[in-house]
Scaffold this motif. Structure first.
Motif, PDB file in Angstrom:
ATOM      1  N   ILE A   1       0.835  -1.198   0.000  1.00  0.00           N
ATOM      2  CA  ILE A   1       0.000   0.000   0.000  1.00  0.00           C
ATOM      3  C   ILE A   1       0.873   1.253   0.000  1.00  0.00           C
ATOM      4  O   ILE A   1       0.608   2.226  -0.713  1.00  0.00           O
ATOM      5  N   TYR A   2       1.964   1.204   0.787  1.00  0.00           N
ATOM      6  CA  TYR A   2       2.875   2.348   0.836  1.00  0.00           C
ATOM      7  C   TYR A   2       3.470   2.608  -0.539  1.00  0.00           C
ATOM      8  O   TYR A   2       3.559   3.758  -0.986  1.00  0.00           O
ATOM      9  N   LEU A   3       3.895   1.541  -1.230  1.00  0.00           N
ATOM     10  CA  LEU A   3       4.496   1.714  -2.551  1.00  0.00           C
ATOM     11  C   LEU A   3       3.495   2.302  -3.538  1.00  0.00           C
ATOM     12  O   LEU A   3       3.842   3.181  -4.339  1.00  0.00           O
ATOM     13  N   GLU A   4       2.261   1.837  -3.497  1.00  0.00           N
ATOM     14  CA  GLU A   4       1.238   2.375  -4.391  1.00  0.00           C
ATOM     15  C   GLU A   4       1.033   3.865  -4.130  1.00  0.00           C
ATOM     16  O   GLU A   4       0.903   4.658  -5.073  1.00  0.00           O
ATOM     17  N   GLN A   5       1.025   4.250  -2.860  1.00  0.00           N
ATOM     18  CA  GLN A   5       0.873   5.663  -2.512  1.00  0.00           C
ATOM     19  C   GLN A   5       2.081   6.471  -2.976  1.00  0.00           C
ATOM     20  O   GLN A   5       1.947   7.597  -3.458  1.00  0.00           O
ATOM     21  N   LEU A   6       3.269   5.874  -2.828  1.00  0.00           N
ATOM     22  CA  LEU A   6       4.491   6.547  -3.273  1.00  0.00           C
ATOM     23  C   LEU A   6       4.487   6.734  -4.784  1.00  0.00           C
ATOM     24  O   LEU A   6       4.791   7.830  -5.286  1.00  0.00           O
TER      25      LEU A   6
END
Length: 223
Positions: A2-7
């Motif tokens: 999820i963090y990578l998608e947000q990044l």
């Protein structure tokens, strides 16, 4: 994850803010599409600008787009053309075509855009039969199940140097699943196989991440 998608989305937003001009016409098109409940499958602003630059680099005069939706990418192509250029866009859904025409009229590019409504394979077959002049750039972005069919017609409507782009070929990595029962995945895999074995195309694929998630496109040139 999820963090990578947000990044990825945040980085994409950064480049959009820095490098894609703020044109309210594009915002109006997306708003009109939403008002008419069209699916949000348009290319991102960065991807639209990329298509625009490809058409500019090529010096394209004639562009064929397979899959219009609300005309967002159609407008990017139209902006890349001189007044004597032409984008022909094929759309199966009558409602989508009507919304797209409304959008392109609003954008002031209806003089260099033509939407043909109907089954894309039928429209392409007719274009081949009537010996339509070849295109400089062809963008395949319709139902993935028929990508191989569209590619075969695209080759008949090409000339050496024509650029052919296939959109949405990664599909969150589903392209790797050889046992998939998803017709869209199978259609893309068949399309990639056709690119790989073609004697007249030189091709590569680019993965993309950003506000549209994890996907990618193929780009080919007719030799």
């Amino acid at each position: 994850m999820i963090y990578l998608e947000q990044l990825f989305a945040a980085v994409d937003d950064y480049f959009i803010e820095k490098l894609v001009e703020n044109d309210p016409v594009f915002d109006q098109i997306l708003a009109n599409n939403q008002k008419h409940q069209l699916p949000p499958h348009d290319v991102s602003p960065s991807q639209g600008k990329f298509l625009y630059l490809l058409a500019k680099i090529k010096g394209a005069k004639r562009i064929l787009e397979i899959g219009t939706l609300g005309g967002y990418s159609t407008l990017w192509f139209a902006k890349a053309l001189d007044n004597d250029g032409q984008v022909i866009s094929l759309e199966y859904d009558k409602k989508h075509a009507e919304v797209a025409q409304e959008n392109l009229d609003f954008a002031g590019v209806s003089n260099r855009t033509t939407i043909i409504v109907g089954t894309a394979s039928d429209s392409l077959k007719k274009m081949v039969h009537t010996q339509t002049a070849p295109f400089d750039l062809i963008f395949i972005d319709a139902d993935k199940e028929n990508n191989s069919v569209y590619l075969q017609y695209a080759l008949q409507l090409s000339t050496p140097g024509t650029i052919i782009i296939g959109d949405n070929v990664v599909r969150d990595g589903a392209i790797l699943d050889s046992s998939s029962s998803d017709g869209r995945v199978l259609g893309v895999r068949s399309f990639v196989d056709d690119l790989a074995t073609s004697k007249t195309l030189t091709s590569t694929a680019i993965e993309t991440v950003g506000v549209k998630g994890y996907d990618g496109f193929t780009i080919s040139i007719v030799e």
